[in-house]
Enzyme design. Structure first.
Site, short mmCIF file in Angstrom:
data_model
loop_
_atom_site.label_atom_id
_atom_site.label_comp_id
_atom_site.label_asym_id
_atom_site.label_seq_id
_atom_site.Cartn_x
_atom_site.Cartn_y
_atom_site.Cartn_z
N ASP A 90 0.82 -1.22 0.00
CA ASP A 90 0.00 0.00 0.00
C ASP A 90 0.85 1.26 0.00
OD1 ASP A 90 0.85 -0.64 2.66
OD2 ASP A 90 -0.68 0.71 3.47
N GLU A 183 0.27 -1.53 5.55
CA GLU A 183 1.31 -1.11 6.50
C GLU A 183 1.08 0.34 6.93
OE1 GLU A 183 5.10 0.60 7.96
OE2 GLU A 183 3.92 1.25 6.26
ZN ZN Z 1 6.70 2.21 4.04
#
Ligand code: ZN
Length: 414
Positions: A90, A183
């Site tokens: 992401d 994340e």
């Molecule tokens: Zn990162």
């Protein structure tokens, strides 16, 4: 065998063409989503990566129901440890990742780099540029982030795998690769298939510029302070009304100003009021607490309780509730008894001709939670600078050096 020539990697692998393809795909995660992954568009890149891993011969490459991509490159040495490399799919919700148009600036001349919309990457604000004269630098066009965080990490891991597949004579242990969703919203480790992944040690490729390695993160807690007053009609409130908002204001004012994110750096911890909601009858503040030392983090929690007690003394009818929740630990705690991990990582960076810069992260990583879950997982530079904004940039030389670091580590573990 030591790897230290980024040009060799750039010539022998599809590192840059892969990177340019990945950054064009919008994989922004979303904090407001309840699903895993938080956005479906991350799966488009995830599926593509499964295909690429299979093409490289990692026949078990797989995408699981939560959006995690994993695959195995079998070792050619008996015994030894299984070593993992991780990067995240992401990009940050803080800046648009839609329609990223990567621009390639060849033979960088040391001057400011102007993008559209008046966005300029200036050498005086980017001291790293000084060591990139002559390099090829990749930026977005000024309207979006670039997404080197962390598509550089993904491309670097795949380039290392590609290189090893082309060179079966190089000794290697069994290597696991993993690409994780979400994340940037702090959930990257949440559903990581740690058991089936089966690595003894892993490394995230999610750090900054050349040579940076991270063996430490903050210890992190959250505090929720809820104040309940006494609500009445304001017209007849004399000596009856207890306004929770007024007492919350006093509470916030009493927080130490010298222990705030805006007044601290390096290894200093802080208390950060982060969110406030409610009304005169009841309101709730969410604060985040951070420190590298566990006992100092506990002291910050105690400070919040003490201030809340002092406010409660002012008005016996006011109810104050303080709840402290643990967020993530300093990963150093889990690496301390395995000094060989840091030693090998330092040496892998040194073999690239770089001086390792061991920097504590004033934040968390997936690696912090994975380390707590039993998979020790420090972080390695991926090369990017100015994450999460339109001035994000990366030098292809740095990317080549990150691949060299991976290959040096693999050699050390072989
Ligand atoms: Zn990162």
């Amino acid at each position: 065998m030591a790897f230290g020539d980024p040009n060799h990697i750039l010539k022998e692998t599809a590192l840059i063409s892969r990177f340019l393809e990945y950054v064009r795909m919008d994989t922004q995660s979303s904090e407001s989503s309840e699903t895993c992954p938080s956005t479906q568009k991350q799966l488009v890149l995830a599926k593509k990566l499964v295909g690429e891993l299979r093409e490289l011969g990692l026949s078990d490459a797989n995408l699981d129901e939560n959006g995690y991509v994993t695959g195995t490159l079998p070792g050619n040495r008996r015994g030894g440890q299984t070593i993992g490399f991780l990067a995240h799919l992401d990009t940050s919700p803080a800046c648009s990742g839609e329609g990223v148009k990567p621009l390639i600036h060849e033979s960088y001349d040391g001057k400011a780099i102007s993008l559209i919309e008046g966005v300029v990457i200036r050498p005086e604000e980017n001291p790293q540029l000084a060591s990139c004269v002559g390099d090829t630098i990749i930026t977005a066009d000024g309207t979006t982030l670039l997404g080197a965080d962390d598509k550089a990490g993904i491309a670097e891991i795949l380039a290392a795998v590609e290189y090893l597949v082309k060179h079966p004579e190089l000794p290697r242990p069994t290597i696991k690769v993993g690409f994780t969703p979400d994340e940037e919203i702090g959930k990257g480790a949440a559903k990581f298939p740690i058991e089936t992944f089966g690595a003894d040690v892993a490394f995230t490729l999610d750090g900054g510029f050349d040579g940076e390695i991270n063996l430490e993160t903050f210890n992190a807690d959250s505090a929720f302070v809820t104040m309940t007053g006494v609500s009445t009609h304001p017209g007849t409130a004399k000596n009856k009304l207890v306004n929770a908002l007024r007492y919350m204001a006093i509470f916030l004012e009493k927080l130490p100003k010298e222990q705030a994110p805006e007044t601290t750096e390096g290894r200093e911890g802080f208390i950060h009021p982060y969110d406030l909601s409610g009304d005169a009858s009841r309101c709730k503040a969410h604060l985040i607490l951070r420190d590298f030392e566990k006992d100092k983090l506990e002291a910050l929690g105690q400070k919040i309780r003490d201030i809340a007690d002092a406010v409660a003394q002012l008005e016996p009818r006011l109810k104050i509730d303080v709840e402290i929740r643990h967020s993530y630990p300093n990963m150093h705690e889990f690496l301390m008894d395995k000094p060989e991990i840091a030693q090998r990582l330092n040496e892998a960076v040194r073999l690239c001709g770089l001086t390792p810069r061991v920097e504590p992260i004033r934040g968390g990583t997936d690696g912090a939670n994975l380390s707590r879950m039993g998979l020790p997982c420090p972080n390695i530079f991926a090369g990017g600078v100015n994450f999460h904004g339109p001035t994000e940039w990366i030098s292809t030389r740095s990317m080549g050096l990150a691949v060299c670091t991976i290959l040096n580590l693999i050699d050390a573990y072989a």
